[in-house]
Scaffold this motif. Structure first.
Motif, short mmCIF file in Angstrom:
data_model
loop_
_atom_site.label_atom_id
_atom_site.label_comp_id
_atom_site.label_asym_id
_atom_site.label_seq_id
_atom_site.Cartn_x
_atom_site.Cartn_y
_atom_site.Cartn_z
N PHE A 154 8.34 10.94 -3.13
CA PHE A 154 8.44 9.99 -4.24
C PHE A 154 8.18 10.72 -5.55
N ALA A 155 8.85 10.28 -6.58
CA ALA A 155 8.57 10.81 -7.91
C ALA A 155 8.36 9.63 -8.86
N THR A 156 7.38 9.79 -9.74
CA THR A 156 7.13 8.69 -10.68
C THR A 156 6.51 9.19 -11.97
N THR A 157 6.86 8.50 -13.05
CA THR A 157 6.19 8.77 -14.32
C THR A 157 5.02 7.81 -14.53
N GLU A 158 4.97 6.76 -13.69
CA GLU A 158 3.93 5.75 -13.90
C GLU A 158 3.22 5.44 -12.59
N ILE A 159 2.32 6.33 -12.28
CA ILE A 159 1.66 6.26 -10.97
C ILE A 159 0.81 4.99 -10.84
N HIS A 160 0.34 4.47 -11.99
CA HIS A 160 -0.53 3.30 -11.93
C HIS A 160 0.22 2.04 -11.50
N LYS A 161 1.56 2.10 -11.51
CA LYS A 161 2.31 0.91 -11.10
C LYS A 161 2.59 0.90 -9.60
N ILE A 162 2.12 1.90 -8.92
CA ILE A 162 2.38 1.99 -7.47
C ILE A 162 1.21 1.37 -6.71
N PRO A 163 1.51 0.48 -5.76
CA PRO A 163 0.42 -0.17 -5.03
C PRO A 163 -0.49 0.85 -4.34
N VAL A 164 -1.77 0.53 -4.33
CA VAL A 164 -2.76 1.44 -3.74
C VAL A 164 -2.45 1.69 -2.27
N THR A 165 -1.94 0.67 -1.61
CA THR A 165 -1.63 0.82 -0.18
C THR A 165 -0.61 1.94 0.04
N ILE A 166 0.32 2.07 -0.88
CA ILE A 166 1.31 3.15 -0.78
C ILE A 166 0.66 4.48 -1.15
N LEU A 167 -0.07 4.46 -2.27
CA LEU A 167 -0.71 5.70 -2.75
C LEU A 167 -1.56 6.33 -1.66
N SER A 168 -2.30 5.48 -0.95
CA SER A 168 -3.26 6.01 0.01
C SER A 168 -2.56 6.68 1.20
N ARG A 169 -1.28 6.43 1.33
CA ARG A 169 -0.56 7.06 2.45
C ARG A 169 0.26 8.26 2.01
N CYS A 170 0.08 8.67 0.77
CA CYS A 170 0.86 9.81 0.26
C CYS A 170 -0.05 10.99 -0.03
N GLN A 171 0.52 12.17 0.14
CA GLN A 171 -0.11 13.37 -0.41
C GLN A 171 0.33 13.42 -1.87
N ARG A 172 -0.64 13.49 -2.78
CA ARG A 172 -0.25 13.37 -4.20
C ARG A 172 -0.28 14.71 -4.92
N TYR A 173 0.73 14.94 -5.73
CA TYR A 173 0.82 16.16 -6.54
C TYR A 173 1.02 15.76 -7.99
N GLU A 174 0.03 16.08 -8.78
CA GLU A 174 0.09 15.66 -10.17
C GLU A 174 0.60 16.81 -11.04
N LEU A 175 1.74 16.62 -11.66
CA LEU A 175 2.32 17.68 -12.49
C LEU A 175 1.82 17.54 -13.93
N LYS A 176 1.48 18.68 -14.50
CA LYS A 176 0.97 18.66 -15.89
C LYS A 176 2.12 18.83 -16.87
N LYS A 177 1.83 18.46 -18.11
CA LYS A 177 2.76 18.83 -19.18
C LYS A 177 2.80 20.35 -19.24
#
Ligand SMILES: [Zn+2]
Length: 592
Positions: A154-177
């Motif tokens: 998944f790719a997103t510019t607005e991570i806060h709009k993604i339900p926590v239930t989904i977030l908790s099942r993902c490995q997250r990679y935060e890209l910096k500016k």
């Protein structure tokens, strides 16, 4: 041959080519080399930092057919198909246009089948935050029990709009500016490869404007390349993109700080003629001044600022010539100007007047230096009060010119005098005013500033009432009610409008006690004379003049006036009261 936009032409094909995402790239490499592949990965970050690019490189690496060397190989059939966008087992879905439950159902139907040629079926959903709640719920079921052959990215510019239930099942990679320096280097490399000669200043402008986004920067670079020839200067780029270079901002700021309003207005005119957006330009100017402040106060400004070493060196040099206070004030005034411009019908005029205010403010002395000067005078007051030590302020508000201190001192004088309350004028000590010597009861008037100011019967009357109250409560009430009080020689005259208050104080016992209180409080030999209007006391005729005289005397003795006189080696010459004091330029209303 059709023109391929730079963003596509220069899209990284492997991890090495990814710019500005060191930590995430390291983690992803580890994922590949250790073969610990999560079933759902989420790439988040602002636009144009390489989220889907990294997802694609990751997809290639996961399905790469090569066994040796670093993955992806970009040589094998799978890698080539992904690069060409023809891979059957890689599905890229735009979450913004496929956001409903039906699309997710189709997707679930799709993943039931094994990959047709590769190891994994890979689903990349871009802008995943756009999915509807129902779609997320449908997706969640799959994420809870994912088939082994499926990997979601998944790719997103607005991570806060993604339900926590989904977030908790993902490995997250935060890209910096992407940091300024890396953008700058990348753009320079691309310009060289594209055989376009472009000035460093121009590349700096583009890198700054890109604000961390590679894609934004590349699209600006596209515009610049398509505009022109093989040689691009700062000026070309500012014209094409409507940007203002840091050199222009630097010259403008320098003009403001050296109080050259004419030069500042001229630069503004050039900027307007070049077609720059004024609000945007003001914002750039604010950022530039912020940069100066950072250069002034920070030992490593490069860590906080987007700018090349050359730019930061230039800014540091400009900032070093100013006090931090000067720069704060400059920022403050610009910020106010920017706010006013927001709704002004003529924003350019607002900006011009803001410049005028800035130049004017440079001519005022900072309060800090005035206070420091006062402190020095007070400290030196025990000695020779005619020649106070000259100010040695560390915080001169003026841009440091050839000889700033005397100028600052002059201006401090003029500022302070213009700030005085209208009732006071200060004149040179060289010409003593006879008015000071004819005053009837001012033996304590001109004491040195270091001594405690003598108590004044009028000014300190309330304090006297408190003093009495601590000793004789009832008496304080009557003392407070006194309508007028003045000192004539050693006689303290208390006058009441209402004669009923007088008799009790006039009783010998009480009068004696009150007299003692007054002598203790005012610290002088006193007699009390208590009277009601029209009963005893002096004739009524002269009363008003006397009261006025006493008011002036009190003003003359006011500690503030004394201090001001002391600071400027002057003395209180005229005391003006009433409406005449507000007339400027009128003849002095001299005290009789
Ligand atoms: Zn490969």
């Amino acid at each position: 041959m059709s023109y391929l936009v730079l963003a596509r032409k220069w899209r990284p094909l492997n991890f090495d080519q990814v710019v500005g995402q060191g930590p995430v790239v390291r983690i992803l490499r580890n994922v590949i080399s250790r073969k610990r592949v999560p079933h759902a990965m989420l790439f988040s970050g602002v636009r144009g930092v390489g989220k889907t690019t990294l997802a694609r490189i990751m997809a290639k690496a996961l399905n790469c057919e090569s066994e040796a060397g670093e993955l992806p190989c970009n040589e094998c059939g799978s890698c080539r198909e992904i690069t060409a966008g023809t891979a059957v087992d890689l599905h890229e879905i735009d979450g913004a246009s496929n956001r409903g439950i039906q699309e997710i159902r189709d997707l679930k139907e799709n993943i039931r089948f094994l990959p047709s040629r590769n190891r994994y079926k890979i689903m990349i959903i871009d802008e995943v935050h756009m999915l509807t709640n129902e779609a997320f719920n449908a997706l969640l079921k799959t994420l809870e029990e994912p088939p082994d052959h499926v990997i979601f990215m998944f790719a997103t510019t607005e991570i806060h709009k993604i339900p926590v239930t989904i977030l908790s099942r993902c490995q997250r990679y935060e890209l910096k500016k992407v940091p300024f320096a890396e953008l700058f280097q990348l753009f320079r490399k691309i310009a060289e490869a594209e055989k376009v000669t472009i000035s460093d200043g121009a590349l700096e402008m583009i890198a700054r404007e890109a604000a961390g986004s590679i894609r934004d920067g590349l699209s600006l670079l596209d515009q610049v390349f398509s505009f022109g020839g093989e040689k691009m200067t700062d000026v070309d780029v500012s014209e094409v993109l409507g940007l203002v270079g840091s050199q222009v901002l630097g010259r403008l700021t320098a003009a403001l700080l050296t109080e050259d309003l004419g030069a500042a207005l001229k630069i503004l005119d050039q900027v307007c003629t070049a077609g720059a957006d004024l609000k945007r330009f003001t914002a750039d100017l604010l950022h530039f001044v912020r940069g100066l402040i950072i250069c002034r106060v920070s030992k490593a400004p490069g860590e906080l600022l987007d700018g090349s070493d050359r730019e930061i060196a230039e800014m540091t040099e400009l900032a070093a010539r100013q006090s931090a206070e000067t720069l704060y004030q400059l920022f403050d005034l610009l910020l106010k100007g920017a706010a006013e411009m927001q709704y002004a019908p003529y924003p350019r005029l607002v900006l011009e007047m803001t410049f005028a205010k800035i130049v004017q403010s440079g001519q005022a002395a900072p309060i800090a230096s005035l206070i420091a000067r006062l402190d020095e005078l007070l400290a030196a007051a025990g000695g020779d009060e005619q020649s106070p030590a000259p100010p040695r302020s560390s915080a001169s508000f003026l841009p440091e010119k050839k000889n700033p201190e005397p100028v600052a001192a002059d201006r401090a004088d003029s500022l302070r005098i213009s700030e005085l309350p209208p009732a006071f004028t200060v004149r040179s000590r060289q010409a003593p005013d006879p008015a000071d010597t004819v005053s009837p009861d001012d033996s304590a008037v001109m004491t040195g500033p270091a001594a405690e100011p003598p108590k004044d019967v009028r000014r300190d009357w309330d304090d006297f009432a408190l003093y009495v109250g601590e000793r004789k409560g009832w008496m304080a009430q009557i003392v407070k009610m006194c309508d007028s009080v003045r000192l004539k020689g050693n006689e303290l005259r208390m006058k009441y409008e209402d004669s009923t208050h007088c008799p009790i104080l006039q009783q010998a016992d009480n009068l004696k006690v009150l007299t003692e209180f007054a002598q203790d409080f005012f610290q002088r030999e006193l007699r009390l004379r208590i009277s009601a209007r029209g009963v005893g006391g002096g004739g009524n005729g002269g009363d008003e003049t006397v009261a006025l005289q006493e008011e002036r005397m009190a003003l003359r003795r006011d500690p503030l006036a004394q201090l001001v006189a002391e600071v400027f080696s002057g003395q209180v010459a005229d005391v003006r009261t009433g409406p005449r004091s507000r007339e400027s330029g009128a003849g002095p209303a001299r005290e009789e």
